[in-house]
Write a protein that holds these residues in place. Structure first.
Motif, PDB file in Angstrom:
ATOM      1  N   UNK A 260       0.716  -1.223  -0.018  1.00 55.66           N
ATOM      2  CA  UNK A 260       0.052  -0.031  -0.176  1.00 55.66           C
ATOM      3  C   UNK A 260       0.864   1.309  -0.064  1.00 55.66           C
ATOM      4  N   UNK A 261       2.028   1.214   0.484  1.00 55.42           N
ATOM      5  CA  UNK A 261       2.856   2.480   0.718  1.00 55.42           C
ATOM      6  C   UNK A 261       3.266   2.958  -0.693  1.00 55.42           C
ATOM      7  N   UNK A 262       3.175   2.085  -1.575  1.00 55.42           N
ATOM      8  CA  UNK A 262       3.757   2.557  -3.128  1.00 55.42           C
ATOM      9  C   UNK A 262       2.726   3.324  -3.647  1.00 55.42           C
ATOM     10  N   UNK A 263       2.964   4.414  -4.554  1.00 52.94           N
ATOM     11  CA  UNK A 263       1.943   4.821  -5.556  1.00 52.94           C
ATOM     12  C   UNK A 263       2.447   4.765  -6.637  1.00 52.94           C
ATOM     13  N   UNK A 264       2.206   3.656  -7.440  1.00 54.82           N
ATOM     14  CA  UNK A 264       2.912   3.451  -8.811  1.00 54.82           C
ATOM     15  C   UNK A 264       2.742   4.341  -9.799  1.00 54.82           C
ATOM     16  N   UNK A 265       3.683   4.643 -10.446  1.00 53.27           N
ATOM     17  CA  UNK A 265       3.911   5.901 -11.387  1.00 53.27           C
ATOM     18  C   UNK A 265       3.030   5.083 -12.933  1.00 53.27           C
ATOM     19  N   UNK A 266       1.916   5.828 -13.067  1.00 55.10           N
ATOM     20  CA  UNK A 266       0.790   4.877 -14.128  1.00 55.10           C
ATOM     21  C   UNK A 266       1.761   5.150 -15.221  1.00 55.10           C
TER      22      UNK A 266
ATOM     23  N   UNK B  86       6.808 -10.065   8.044  1.00 51.14           N
ATOM     24  CA  UNK B  86       6.764  -9.523   6.567  1.00 51.14           C
ATOM     25  C   UNK B  86       5.792  -8.478   6.208  1.00 51.14           C
ATOM     26  N   UNK B  87       4.490  -8.570   6.933  1.00 52.34           N
ATOM     27  CA  UNK B  87       3.725  -7.398   6.817  1.00 52.34           C
ATOM     28  C   UNK B  87       3.524  -6.395   7.661  1.00 52.34           C
ATOM     29  N   UNK B  88       4.400  -6.266   8.550  1.00 55.36           N
ATOM     30  CA  UNK B  88       4.499  -5.104   9.588  1.00 55.36           C
ATOM     31  C   UNK B  88       4.852  -3.825   8.992  1.00 55.36           C
ATOM     32  N   UNK B  89       5.448  -3.962   7.673  1.00 54.03           N
ATOM     33  CA  UNK B  89       5.945  -2.641   7.050  1.00 54.03           C
ATOM     34  C   UNK B  89       4.276  -2.014   6.548  1.00 54.03           C
ATOM     35  N   UNK B  90       3.312  -2.752   6.415  1.00 54.45           N
ATOM     36  CA  UNK B  90       2.178  -2.246   5.838  1.00 54.45           C
ATOM     37  C   UNK B  90       1.214  -1.670   6.880  1.00 54.45           C
ATOM     38  N   UNK B  91       0.959  -0.523   6.832  1.00 56.10           N
ATOM     39  CA  UNK B  91      -0.398  -0.258   7.693  1.00 56.10           C
ATOM     40  C   UNK B  91      -1.483  -0.774   7.493  1.00 56.10           C
ATOM     41  N   UNK B  92      -2.239  -0.977   8.567  1.00 63.70           N
ATOM     42  CA  UNK B  92      -3.556  -1.675   8.508  1.00 63.70           C
ATOM     43  C   UNK B  92      -4.728  -1.439   9.291  1.00 63.70           C
ATOM     44  N   UNK B  93      -5.671  -1.637   9.169  1.00 61.83           N
ATOM     45  CA  UNK B  93      -6.649  -1.095  10.156  1.00 61.83           C
ATOM     46  C   UNK B  93      -6.911   0.525  10.349  1.00 61.83           C
ATOM     47  N   UNK B  94      -7.659   0.689  11.409  1.00 58.66           N
ATOM     48  CA  UNK B  94      -7.906   2.047  11.905  1.00 58.66           C
ATOM     49  C   UNK B  94      -6.533   3.038  11.506  1.00 58.66           C
ATOM     50  N   UNK B  95      -6.881   3.845  10.794  1.00 61.26           N
ATOM     51  CA  UNK B  95      -5.921   5.196  10.748  1.00 61.26           C
ATOM     52  C   UNK B  95      -4.982   4.860   9.788  1.00 61.26           C
ATOM     53  N   UNK B  96      -5.026   3.724   9.037  1.00 62.64           N
ATOM     54  CA  UNK B  96      -3.714   3.568   8.276  1.00 62.64           C
ATOM     55  C   UNK B  96      -3.573   4.423   6.966  1.00 62.64           C
ATOM     56  N   UNK B  97      -4.803   4.622   6.575  1.00 61.98           N
ATOM     57  CA  UNK B  97      -4.954   5.319   5.353  1.00 61.98           C
ATOM     58  C   UNK B  97      -4.481   6.812   5.573  1.00 61.98           C
ATOM     59  N   UNK B  98      -5.104   7.228   6.468  1.00 62.83           N
ATOM     60  CA  UNK B  98      -4.537   8.635   6.944  1.00 62.83           C
ATOM     61  C   UNK B  98      -3.329   9.068   7.072  1.00 62.83           C
ATOM     62  N   UNK B  99      -2.553   7.961   7.611  1.00 62.54           N
ATOM     63  CA  UNK B  99      -0.932   8.092   8.104  1.00 62.54           C
ATOM     64  C   UNK B  99      -0.335   8.018   6.572  1.00 62.54           C
ATOM     65  N   UNK B 100      -1.232   7.117   5.464  1.00 59.20           N
ATOM     66  CA  UNK B 100      -0.551   6.814   4.272  1.00 59.20           C
ATOM     67  C   UNK B 100      -0.697   8.280   3.745  1.00 59.20           C
TER      68      UNK B 100
END
Lengths: 402, 416, 400
Positions: A260-266, B86-100
């Motif tokens: 999710x952290x990536x925003x691919x360059x389309x 391996x998935x701890x690098x990705x935010x999940x659940x409450x608040x993850x999107x806003x942080x992103x």
């Protein structure tokens, strides 16, 4: 173009007045007369439909939107960067004309004519900003300037190619910009568009596809089983998949495989799809060339004590590439035309811009034919230019072979 | 040469191994340290009693953030021990999107570029339309301003589920028809902003009688591919036991106009407008009967309630602002002089009513209304009856979209 | 080949391990494999994460649920209560229909234009050249866009359709042709025809027995002609003797604004068919021209010296040799045709890619359906490539 080798050449030279020419060429056996008449009627019918349409069409749909069609969503206040960045291109074309001669002539002349026509047409409407007009006014001069430079004896093909590559890098940096606060703020690739993107993808694609194709072809011929198998799978899958499906896979589906952290360059994803697709074909073209190199050459090189690597690099590859130049140029043309498909995945290239205008702008929902005609004409100009280069290459190679 | 290659490849392998095994607990720990220092500073300032120091509210917010960060760290630790890290690098659940979004510094919205008035590209290449203004409003609420803070991504109608599932965009600002299937498989629909009805426009010369469903038998219909209207057409066939040819096109306009089909399905409000564009508008009729509901809303992904609430908060603020007559022009005046507690609460003068829990600024509503306007102002910009003030849209009567207290369906939760 | 070092890896005549060729080869391949596998593994874990986070369905089970959408103009009988897998198959069938027809039309048009380019008639060769130069130099998708708008606007409405009495009519809803349907008397008629075939064969045997000489009432009967006449006679008698004809002609009729009955070729199929045909034919024309020109001039001159006329030279000397060169590039163009069929999305013809997208919209199973799409195109590619290989082998055995 290639010379006709049919019966007309076998005929002895005779008195070629216009009347006899017409008689011999157009009406000699009876069925030829019929064909001539049918052909003429077709031409007349076509013109009868085309001319009234061309005269009464809503060309304002194109002229008011010329900015999106040319540069897409690039910010208006930063347009000078596009102008400056693309300016070396006519120069390079001119230089190539000077170096390679007749092969590049048609392409250069087409560019000059198109630019001049654009400038002339800008006098009839005020929709084009002065910057655009200035650019089109300057570019023919640059082509000619490049020609005079290219004619100089110390400029060789190598210089033109290196110059092209450097200018291309420069263009990309100029378009991309640096930081938020610098004189050239960063412009994300999501705002690049129009003809600019079409040309950039084609150029960068051409620069990458050839080396990638060579690597893949060598891997395919390699006796290391893993590289061979990987190349085989890559080439076969990509050659069977339509570019459209590959583009959807890259732009729509592939983000599912990224964190999710990536925003691919389309734009980059679309570019990768085009390069992947074309490199598979390029690899097959070059493999054909590799196979055409005679075994004696390799054996002779080995007899001289050359190492396997060196045999490949200095004996096989140069001959293979020379043999496949027409196919390579043909692939470049296909790559340029392929870029149009990215419009279907929502990118705003030349065709995508046309689509966005027709569907999105309330005023031009009925101007579809006009906009598509313009787009087709622009593609035609570039591809015809490239085709003429390809024809020139073939002609030169045939002359060399005889 | 070979030696170098060997070393390089080994290094690459080690690098991949490291990247694969690491997680970012360090980052969270650093954040906690940072917040701790902030908290102590704030406490020091508060105890010194200076008037310029931070308010109690700010102090509380830092505390809340600290608690949350600690929680995150604990969660990250536990999940990494469970899921091999391996998935701890990705935010999940409450608040993850806003942080992103905050880390990225940009809000990414997806839209099609083929809807006049809603989302399209104007002559200078700028994205325009109601949907884009909403994207700006969300960006304003999060960042305080929308300049360089949002990015539009063009997509096709049929790609919506895939784009939502991939989760690389934050909000889909489209005329998305809400239905149960999509709610379950696509994502969450936010506040419905337009209550269209699924309508029909038919050609008068086709033998179709307006509002007579049975007369559709044996005709042909143009529907936009990848929209809800494709299955809706199928349902219609089943419901009345009729059969007609379905033509699925990316753009139904020219096809219907040239007579490829006898009728077309769309949002009823849009059909009325499309009719005006036709070569001979009088040869067509928009039915009064509706095929079904067609409520339009924006979409956010599943799995993050905070983000879902945040987006709705912004929409509610705009709708409430219309109800309370707070406009772009009078909002400053309202902040200074209004005595209506609801207005003051909404604009953040009175303090917290949930904004902070959702990670919004206390005065986000002020920013949004100041820069974008209230719901009515926004709608008027693209769907006004006045041709001069409208930019690139068309006239669309408010109809069902009127406020609840004005006979419509539109409402936002109260501010008590 | 250079001498291969043995597998004594660690110390081979004092050669350190990173200079040992066998080891380097193994290590390079192993590392490359590792890189590829780790990339795939990374992508797969990401997908699993995303699936878990947003509740994606990665199973193929949903393919058996009701489709609920239409596959317009399906070749195989289809309605929306069929499963999604079946809808996909309907899409596949539609693609095969499109590619099948287009392969024929493209080849025929391409050969005609290729020959026109070689014509000595200035107008004809000029027109062909203009055609090829325009078509080859614009992208297919631009042309398809152009064509679909042009066709819709250029063709008449159904009320003003162009009629060709007895054959069909053409409007912007498509081409409607009189169809030939079987009637109840088809089976008896076919039996009669079969009898005729057997009789003709027996007659043929009789000729062989009598050394090609047969006389009836003193008239010498032509050897090649008579069996065919016999067959036609039997068939005609069978046709007339029955109460109704074995075939029924179903003429399309205008009902309201739609044609009913007959055979239908929708505008969408017509548009993509025309786009593919007109576009790919320009490439085929170049292949034809190139391969005809590659036939050595000496062959033509020798044939002429033997007294063959132009037609004989073309049919018996030039074309057979040109065809051998042309077939492989031609198969390449058929592959292009198959891939180009995906652009039917632009015109709205429901081929496999369009159905796949509709199915994705309906179910949200992008990955599963894309796997199926790619698999389909790979199978098509493999079939063409087998065809090419087979032909190549055949030609090589015959030729050299």
């Amino acid at each position: 173009m290639t010379e006709p080798t049919t019966s007309s050449e076998l005929r002895p030279v005779e008195d070629q007045s216009f009347a006899t020419w017409v008689k011999v060429n157009l009406f000699s056996p009876w069925y030829n007369s019929v064909l001539t008449v049918v052909g003429a009627v077709m031409v007349i019918l076509l013109l009868k439909v085309a001319i009234p349409f061309l005269l009464t069409a809503q060309w304002a749909a194109v002229t008011t939107n010329i900015q999106i069609l040319l540069v897409g969503q690039y910010p208006s206040e930063e347009l000078w960067r596009v102008g400056a960045g693309v300016l070396p291109m006519p120069f390079i074309v001119g230089a190539a004309w000077g170096v390679w001669g007749s092969m590049m002539r048609t392409f250069s002349v087409i560019l000059i004519v198109a630019s001049v026509l654009t400038v002339i047409s800008s006098f009839f409407g005020d929709s084009m900003t002065p910057g655009f007009v200035l650019w089109f006014a300057v570019s023919p001069v640059l082509v000619l300037l490049g020609y005079t430079v290219g004619r100089r004896s110390f400029i060789g093909p190598r210089h033109v190619l290196i110059g092209w590559f450097l200018f291309l890098m420069l263009t990309l940096f100029l378009l991309r910009g640096f930081g938020e606060d610098s004189a050239m703020p960063y412009v994300s690739t999501s705002r690049w568009g129009g003809l600019l993107v079409t040309i950039l993808i084609a150029q960068v694609g051409i620069a990458i596809v050839l080396p990638l194709g060579i690597v893949l072809a060598l891997a395919r011929q390699s006796n290391l089983w893993f590289f061979k198998a990987a190349a085989l799978v890559y080439i076969e899958i990509l050659r069977a998949t339509p570019l459209l499906a590959l583009l959807f896979l890259m732009l729509i589906v592939s983000p599912m495989f990224l964190p999710d952290i990536t925003t691919p360059d389309r734009l980059m994803l679309a570019f990768i799809a085009i390069v992947m697709n074309n490199s598979a074909y390029m690899a097959e073209n070059i493999r054909g060339g590799l196979q055409s190199v005679s075994k004696g050459q390799i054996e002779a090189a080995e007899a001289l004590g050359m190492r396997g690597r060196h045999v490949t690099l200095f004996i096989i590859l140069p001959q293979a590439i020379r043999a496949t130049i027409p196919a390579i140029v043909g692939q470049f043309i296909i790559l340029f035309k392929d870029t149009a498909v990215i419009a279907l995945v929502g990118l705003l290239d030349l065709l995508g811009a046309a689509y966005a205008i027709i569907l999105g702008q309330d005023a031009w929902r009925t101007a579809d034919l006009e906009v598509f005609l313009f787009v087709a004409a622009v593609y035609w100009i570039f591809t015809y230019g490239m085709s003429s280069v390809s024809a020139g290459v073939e002609k030169r190679m045939r002359a060399g072979a005889d | 040469m070979t030696k170098r290659l060997f070393l390089l490849l080994s290094a690459l392998f080690v690098l991949i191994a490291i990247v694969g095994c690491s997680n970012n607990n360090d980052e969270l720990q650093a954040e906690i340290d940072d917040l701790n220092t902030q908290l102590t500073q704030a406490k020091a300032a508060a105890s010194s009693g200076s008037s310029s120091g931070p308010s109690q509210a700010e102090l509380d917010s830092v505390k809340a953030e600290l608690e949350k960060a600690k929680e995150d760290l604990a969660n990250a630790g536990s999940s990494s021990s469970v899921a091999a890290g391996d998935d701890a690098t990705q935010p999940s659940g409450w608040g993850s999107r806003l942080k992103l979004v905050k880390d990225r510094g940009k809000l990414i919205c997806a839209a099609t570029n083929d809807s006049p008035g809603f989302s399209f590209i104007n002559e200078t290449g700028e994205w325009t339309g109601y949907g884009i203004e909403m994207c700006k409003a969300y960006a304003t609420a999060i960042f305080g301003d929308h300049e360089n803070r949002f990015e539009m991504q063009a997509i096709g109608w049929a790609d919506r589920p895939t784009v939502m599932q991939a989760g690389k965009i934050d909000v889909m600002v489209l005329a998305n028809t809400q239905n149960a299937r999509r709610e379950a498989t696509w994502g969450n629909f936010t506040t419905i902003h337009h209550y269209a009805g699924m309508g029909i426009m038919s050609r008068l010369d086709s033998g179709i009688i307006a509002d007579d469903w049975m007369s559709l038998d044996g005709t042909s219909v143009c529907v936009t591919a990848g929209t809800n209207y494709v299955p809706a057409a199928e349902d219609l066939k089943g419901q009345y036991g009729i059969d007609f040819e379905t033509v699925q096109l990316a753009d139904t306009g020219p096809a219907y106009d040239e007579g490829r089909c006898d009728f077309t399905i769309g949002g009823k409000t849009d059909l009325g407008r499309n009719q005006i564009d036709l070569t001979d508008p009088d040869a067509h009729v928009v039915w009064n009967s509706l095929m079904g509901k067609d409520p339009w809303g924006m979409l956010v992904g599943h799995g993050d309630d905070q983000w879902y609430d945040l987006i709705r908060f912004v929409e509610w603020a705009m709708i409430n602002a219309e109800e309370l007559d707070v406009t772009m022009d009078n909002v400053d005046d309202m902040v200074a002089n209004s005595e209506n507690a609801r207005i003051l609460r909404m604009l953040g003068v009175e303090g917290e009513y949930g904004q902070e829990v959702l990670g919004l600024d206390i005065d986000f509503a002020y920013n949004v209304i100041k820069k974008i306007g209230n719901f009515d102002e926004l709608v008027e910009r693209f769907y006004s009856i006045n041709d001069e003030t409208r930019v690139g849209g068309f006239y669309r009567p408010r109809g069902n979209d009127a406020l609840w207290n004005e006979g419509g369906l539109l409402f936002a939760p109260g501010l008590e | 080949m250079s001498t291969r070092p043995s597998l004594k890896l660690l110390n081979y005549h004092g050669v350190p391990i990173w200079r040992n060729v066998v080891f380097i080869r193994l290590a390079m391949q192993a590392l490359a494999a590792l890189v590829v596998i780790s990339i795939i593994w990374l992508l797969a874990t990401n997908l699993m994460d995303n699936a878990e986070k947003r509740g994606l369905n990665l199973s193929f089970r949903l393919l058996s649920t009701n489709a609920g959408f239409d596959v317009p103009y399906s070749l195989i009988p289809y309605d929306s209560s069929n499963s999604i897998l079946y809808a996909f198959m309907a899409g596949v069938a539609n693609t095969l229909r499109l590619v099948g027809i287009a392969m024929i039309t493209t080849t025929v048009l391409g050969i005609l234009i290729g020959l026109a380019r070689l014509s000595s008639n200035f107008v004809i060769s000029g027109l062909a050249k203009v055609y090829v130069e325009i078509m080859r130099n614009i992208p297919l998708i631009t042309f398809a866009f152009f064509l679909v708008f042009g066709l819709l606007a250029g063709l008449p409405k159904t009320s003003e359709a162009w009629h060709l009495p007895g054959i069909g009519s053409m409007s912007n809803r498509g081409i409607f042709l009189t169809s030939v349907d079987e009637s109840s008397s088809l089976t008896p008629w076919l039996v009669i025809v079969l009898v005729g075939v057997v009789a003709a064969y027996l007659l043929h045997r009789l000729y062989l027995k009598n050394r090609g000489e047969l006389r009836l009432f003193g008239i010498r009967l032509n050897r090649g002609f008579t069996p065919i006449v016999l067959l036609i006679l039997v068939a005609a008698v069978g046709w007339i003797a029955q109460p109704d004809a074995p075939f029924v002609f179903d003429q399309p009729e205008l009902k309201g604004t739609n044609f009913v009955g007959g055979m239908k070729l929708t505008t969408e199929l017509f548009a993509i068919l025309t786009a593919l045909t007109v576009y790919i034919a320009s490439y085929v024309a170049e292949i034809v021209r190139g391969s005809v020109q590659s036939v050595p001039k000496g062959q033509v001159e020798a044939a002429k010296a033997l007294g063959l006329n132009y037609w004989q030279v073309t049919m018996n000397v030039v074309l057979p040799q040109a065809a051998r060169i042309a077939v492989l590039p031609m198969i390449g163009q058929w592959v292009n045709l198959t891939k180009g069929s995906a652009l039917a999305m632009v015109v709205g013809y429901a081929e496999v890619f369009v159905v796949a997208r509709t199915a994705i919209e309906k179910t949200g199973m992008a990955i599963q359906i894309f796997v199926m799409v790619i698999a389909f195109y790979m199978i098509m590619g493999a079939i063409f490539s087998l065809l090419g290989n087979w032909y190549n082998r055949k030609v090589q055995f015959e030729g050299r």
